[in-house]
Design an enzyme around this catalytic site. Structure first.
Site, PDB file in Angstrom:
ATOM      1  N   TYR A 160       0.825  -1.198   0.000  1.00 32.71           N
ATOM      2  CA  TYR A 160       0.000   0.000   0.000  1.00 32.71           C
ATOM      3  C   TYR A 160       0.867   1.258   0.000  1.00 32.71           C
ATOM      4  O   TYR A 160       0.617   2.200  -0.762  1.00 32.71           O
ATOM      5  CB  TYR A 160      -0.910  -0.017   1.226  1.00 32.71           C
ATOM      6  CG  TYR A 160      -1.860   1.149   1.318  1.00 32.71           C
ATOM      7  CD1 TYR A 160      -3.024   1.184   0.552  1.00 32.71           C
ATOM      8  CD2 TYR A 160      -1.607   2.216   2.176  1.00 32.71           C
ATOM      9  CE1 TYR A 160      -3.906   2.249   0.636  1.00 32.71           C
ATOM     10  CE2 TYR A 160      -2.480   3.286   2.268  1.00 32.71           C
ATOM     11  CZ  TYR A 160      -3.630   3.303   1.497  1.00 32.71           C
ATOM     12  OH  TYR A 160      -4.493   4.370   1.585  1.00 32.71           O
ATOM     13  N   VAL A 161       1.889   1.281   0.830  1.00 30.43           N
ATOM     14  CA  VAL A 161       2.801   2.418   0.885  1.00 30.43           C
ATOM     15  C   VAL A 161       3.499   2.607  -0.460  1.00 30.43           C
ATOM     16  O   VAL A 161       3.602   3.725  -0.980  1.00 30.43           O
ATOM     17  CB  VAL A 161       3.823   2.232   2.023  1.00 30.43           C
ATOM     18  CG1 VAL A 161       4.929   3.267   1.937  1.00 30.43           C
ATOM     19  CG2 VAL A 161       3.117   2.315   3.376  1.00 30.43           C
TER      20      VAL A 161
END
Length: 256
Positions: A160-161
């Site tokens: 996600y990051v």
């Protein structure tokens, strides 16, 4: 509110990820601000309900069932906006998934693939077709949903990051490439916001909600409307000299 005072009067706006959370809030905010809205997401029942509610309130709205990972779907959504309303003035690219809260070395490949495909390739698909339509129409404004995870690290959320950092990169690249051709491209970077993604994370990680609230200077979780309002302003003519920006809407989380 008088028509001329609304942020998006006479604009045509496409909102992806419109079936829930920030996207559904944006459908209402953009419509109240005067835009004709085209809503795009995978869940037709929710889209149909949103459009019905908006029309009942006197707004112009329609929807296209869209999976942003499929370029033909994003092309169809943009084409619908142009064919129905004559042009595309604004786009809020909000579709995304959160993945798992799992340490990197334990993360399954399918999680990485799903997160990157939706959050990065999905945005890529949208930008290509939206920008082409805006070039044909003489300009426009695009807002992409990044995240505080696109600015700082979030524990146990590596894909996600990585994906949200890519959203920031695509935003800046497109902003530089099309600024001279009348297209502005910005991003919002929400902090913890009431949505299906965050509720799923909180539900699977006891204590996470309190921890997030504790490190947010305002000491609360955002309402999705608060993110949508920032996106509406960035899509409006009231931010004409702003492009390539990533605007944290995070209660001060990244200010420390």
């Amino acid at each position: 509110m008088h028509r001329s005072h609304r942020l998006l009067s006479d604009k045509v706006a496409l909102v992806t990820g419109a079936s829930s959370g920030i996207g559904a809030a944006a459908a209402h905010v953009f419509a109240r601000e005067g835009a004709a809205v085209v809503l795009a997401a995978r869940r037709e029942e929710r889209l149909a309900g949103l459009v019905r509610d908006l029309r009942d309130d006197g707004h112009e709205a329609s929807y296209v069932v869209t999976d942003v990972t499929r370029p033909e779907d994003t092309a169809r959504a943009v084409r619908h906006a142009v064919e129905r309303y004559g042009r595309l003035d604004a786009a809020f690219n909000n579709a995304g998934v959160g993945g798992d809260q799992t340490p990197l070395h334990l993360m399954d490949d399918v999680v990485y693939d799903t997160v990157m495909d939706t959050n990065v390739r999905g945005l890529w698909n949208c930008l290509r077709h939206e920008i082409a339509a805006m070039l044909d129409g003489g300009g426009g404004a695009v807002v992409n949903t990044a995240s505080v995870g696109g600015l700082v690290a979030i524990p146990a959320a590596a894909p996600y990051v990585a994906a949200k950092h890519a959203v920031v990169g695509l935003t800046r690249a497109a902003a530089g490439e099309y600024a001279a051709r009348g297209i502005r491209v910005n991003a919002v970077a929400p902090g913890a916001t009431r949505s299906e993604i965050t509720e799923d994370w909180f539900g699977r990680n006891p204590g996470l909600r309190d921890a997030v609230v504790g490190v947010t200077p305002q000491g609360r979780i955002a309402a999705p409307e608060e993110i949508a309002q920032a996106a509406a302003w960035l899509c409006s003519d009231r931010s004409p000299f702003l492009t390539g920006a990533v605007v944290p809407v995070d209660g001060g989380f990244t200010n420390g």
